[in-house]
Design an enzyme around this catalytic site. Structure first.
Site, short mmCIF file in Angstrom:
data_model
loop_
_atom_site.label_atom_id
_atom_site.label_comp_id
_atom_site.label_asym_id
_atom_site.label_seq_id
_atom_site.Cartn_x
_atom_site.Cartn_y
_atom_site.Cartn_z
N ASP A 151 -21.49 33.07 -66.42
CA ASP A 151 -22.53 33.46 -67.42
C ASP A 151 -23.09 32.41 -68.03
O ASP A 151 -23.37 32.25 -69.25
CB ASP A 151 -21.43 34.41 -68.47
N ASP A 207 -19.72 43.42 -74.82
CA ASP A 207 -20.22 42.40 -74.07
C ASP A 207 -19.96 41.02 -74.78
O ASP A 207 -20.41 40.08 -73.85
CB ASP A 207 -21.97 42.72 -74.11
N ASP A 255 -24.36 38.94 -62.32
CA ASP A 255 -25.43 37.96 -62.62
C ASP A 255 -25.32 36.31 -61.80
O ASP A 255 -26.14 35.49 -62.31
CB ASP A 255 -25.31 37.74 -64.14
#
Length: 331
Positions: free
Chosen positions: A114, A304, A152
């Protein structure tokens, strides 16, 4: 041209039923919760526990709403460090297989995960990650499993906020090889969403370098809110550049679509945006030959990240937000 893809998950379920039936023997199996997809529905998920607590407190209407989340299969996200992740995998896999259902897992431990944002963390370095993914694969050798690999990771590399060299692609490609070698493991490499990396040629190239040709396809919309129609259209564009690769779509929270502004209520719109709703329940009956399934890959009802004052850290169960997601879905 990429090699021919293996059987779609719907067909894997049939073989899984035969496998589990043959292994059951005379030992009574635990009672399984209904699962039309065949993926594991955990009776001890945070949503299931919350529903029981609220029911005991007399909040029966709220409990019934949260039960709509608890009734769906959600994956185990793998974030424990090397040396501990094996136990995280085996506990979940054993529970799933004990009731004849297929474990769904999300390895989420790539170095610089991330890009150090709300869900930052991951392996210390490439060597650590290679050891970690082998520890994961070792616990998947005895039966079917489905994996959505590193949400991601590929888009972040293309965005330039993570390792932009060959290192990350090589790690992901190695992970695909290791997981597929475990046996009956279906693997989808995450590809982001329609608003993340819009250069489809670049995205397809990065997926190819990251081992998608040896996988069963790619995943889209994980933890995001794009409507199914937009995601599928985007997926078809990617698929066309990958020789017809299949894909799965995260429909967990896209019932009201996405927030179009970059920020909302003082936080980024991709992080716990208000006004969202659960989307299509998990299904493998998609009506589209390229779409293997609509799944709830992000665990619905979990935060999140601490994107605004008072919001829980990433991955923490958030009952108030979960309740709103179901209330706004109607039905």
């Amino acid at each position: 041209m990429p090699r021919r893809r293996r059987a779609a998950p719907a067909l894997l379920l049939a073989s899984a039923a035969l496998f589990f039936g043959a292994c059951a023997g005379s030992v009574p199996a635990p009672v399984a919760l209904p699962s039309p997809t065949g993926f594991y529905v955990d009776p001890e998920s945070p949503a299931a526990v919350q529903a029981r607590e609220w029911s005991a407190q007399g909040r029966t209407a709220d409990a019934a709403l949260i039960d709509r989340i608890a009734a769906q299969p959600v994956p185990q996200w793998l974030t424990a460090p090397t040396g501990q992740v094996g136990a995280q995998v085996s506990g979940y896999v054993d529970r799933a297989r004990s009731v004849g259902q297929i474990p769904l897992l999300v390895p989420y431990h790539v170095p610089d995960r991330d890009c150090g944002s709300f869900s930052g963390g991951g392996a210390v370095d490439a060597e650590d990650y290679r050891a970690w993914i082998r520890e994961v694969a070792a616990e998947l050798r005895d039966g079917p499993a489905t994996v959505v690999l590193e949400p991601d990771a590929v888009p972040h590399e293309l965005a330039g906020c993570a390792d932009s060299g060959a290192g990350r692609a090589e790690l992901l490609s190695d992970a695909v090889t290791v997981l597929k070698a475990a046996g009956q493991v279906t693997v989808y490499v995450d590809a982001g969403n329609p608003g993340f990396i819009t250069d489809v040629d670049a995205l397809a190239g990065a997926l190819r370098a990251s081992g998608v040709g040896a996988a069963d396809g790619f995943a889209l919309n994980v933890a995001n809110f794009w409507p199914d129609a937009d995601v599928v259209a985007f997926g078809r564009e990617i698929s066309a550049r990958l020789g017809g690769a299949h894909f799965v779509v995260d429909s967990g929270r896209n019932g009201n679509g996405r927030v179009t502004d970059e920020n909302v209520d003082g936080g980024p719109s991709f992080c716990n945006p208000p006004g969202r709703a659960v989307g299509r329940v998990p299904t493998l009956e998609t009506g589209d030959p390229l779409v293997d399934g609509y799944l709830w890959i992000k665990r619905v009802g979990e935060s999140d990240g601490a994107c605004r004052p008072g919001e829980p850290v990433a991955g923490r169960w958030w009952p108030e937000y979960a309740l709103g997601l179901v209330e706004r879905a109607g039905g």
